[in-house]
Design an enzyme around this catalytic site. Structure first.
Site, PDB file in Angstrom:
ATOM      1  N   CYS A 175     -60.577  19.419 -13.296  1.00 18.31           N
ATOM      2  CA  CYS A 175     -59.201  19.697 -12.297  1.00 18.31           C
ATOM      3  C   CYS A 175     -59.824  18.549 -11.009  1.00 18.31           C
ATOM      4  O   CYS A 175     -60.105  18.177 -10.137  1.00 18.31           O
ATOM      5  CB  CYS A 175     -59.160  21.047 -12.246  1.00 18.31           C
ATOM      6  N   PHE A 327     -67.784  16.180 -46.557  1.00 19.41           N
ATOM      7  CA  PHE A 327     -68.241  16.837 -47.592  1.00 19.41           C
ATOM      8  C   PHE A 327     -69.172  16.952 -48.470  1.00 19.41           C
ATOM      9  O   PHE A 327     -69.033  16.503 -49.939  1.00 19.41           O
ATOM     10  CB  PHE A 327     -66.046  16.537 -48.783  1.00 19.41           C
TER      11      PHE A 327
END
Length: 342
Positions: A175, A327
């Site tokens: 921030c 996969f």
């Protein structure tokens, strides 16, 4: 709880949800190469040929979403670029910045699509400490990513919460930095860690032996998966943890954690502590951009997942020379990068 009685205004356009969905790509097509054994093959069969299929895989888009609250660059999230208004409200509520939806007065979403839009964002958000040369380098690198800027306007009462939250979260979210710096931190330049750079830079030691850069075969990956399945004891007990695993000297080293990023961090920490090189890491998860960035920094040559990579993960892996496959199942694996080497 969130008050739904007040509608949130869309400033950027008057498009309906359906129109915005058609404009926002949630998936992108990439070339891939699937290696598999026939499903009818038996364990005792000899000389079973590996079937290779070139295909176009649809991969989920993983976008960088820069959250700007009342002009303060608050955080950069990696998310699917759809329904960002809901993401913004949920994020604000989860961060404790709003209690009711009507405290969000206005909002606008901008998609950075080209160099011109990147430059405008940089000019609007730059600070004096950022060098012009760094801006140009960042703008080139950002083209690998889908970047959205979400500008939010909260009530004055909420603005006080932002100031307090910034102090608490400075280390976690970066921030207080300008927007271009925040994006550069979330989407870092990894070229010093790329394989091409390491091979041509005589001043930079290469940790991975060039003789150990071969593409992992289907048999090797299937064997690795079997060992991981057998060794993942915490997951067997709980069904709630991910693992990062690698082979070294014929032994499996496996690290489990509830977070997939944490699991990979543990493996990387083990590498550094023990001064061990591994060329292939298996993750029991999908392959997100954070995992790709960590692997490139650690000079891991191949990152393999049991699920698919995201579109952004593939694009960044291709740029920096990381091998990516997904996969990994009972009889198959799909390679998404370095297909020419297979």
């Amino acid at each position: 709880m969130i008050d739904n009685s007040t509608d949130i205004k869309r400033v950027a356009s008057g498009l309906s949800n359906d129109d915005r969905l058609s404009e926002t790509p949630l998936a992108r097509s990439h070339e891939a190469q699937k290696h598999s054994y026939p499903s009818h093959a038996q364990d005792g069969d000899d000389k079973i040929s590996v079937r290779v299929e070139n295909q176009h895989a649809s991969l989920a888009v993983e976008a960088a979403v820069s959250i700007i609250i009342n002009g303060i660059h608050y955080a950069v999230l990696m998310a699917s670029p759809h329904q960002l208004e809901y993401l913004a409200i949920g994020f604000l509520f989860s961060e404790g910045l709003i209690q009711y939806s009507h405290e969000l007065l206005d909002w606008e979403v901008t998609h950075l699509t080209d160099i011109a839009s990147y430059q405008k964002f940089a000019q609007d958000s730059i600070d004096e400490s950022f060098e012009p040369e760094s801006i140009e380098q960042s703008l080139q690198r950002f083209q690998d990513y889908d970047i959205y800027v979400v500008e939010l306007v909260l009530s004055q009462r909420c603005h006080q919460r932002i100031q307090a939250q910034r102090r608490q979260l400075a280390g976690r979210t970066g921030c207080g930095m300008c927007g271009i710096t925040g994006l550069s931190q979330a989407l870092p330049d990894l070229s010093p860690y790329s394989q091409d750079h390491l091979q041509h830079d005589s001043n930079q030691p290469t940790r991975i032996d060039s003789s150990n850069t071969t593409v992992p075969s289907l048999d090797y990956l299937l064997t690795l998966r079997q060992q991981v399945d057998a060794a993942q004891h915490t997951h067997q007990l709980t069904g709630a943890v991910h693992a990062a695993a690698a082979m070294h000297n014929q032994h499996l080293y496996l690290f489990e954690d509830v977070g997939r990023h944490n699991a990979l961090d543990k493996l990387i920490g083990w590498q550094l502590r023990e001064k061990i090189d591994v060329s292939c890491v298996l993750m029991t998860s999908r392959l997100s951009i954070e995992l790709v960035q960590k692997s490139i920094r650690s000079q891991i040559l191949w990152l393999v997942g049991m699920s698919a990579p995201t579109s952004t993960a593939v694009r960044v892996a291709e740029r920096y020379g990381l091998g990516l496959a997904g996969f990994l199942r009972d009889n198959r694996v799909t390679y998404y990068t370095k297909q020419d080497s297979i």
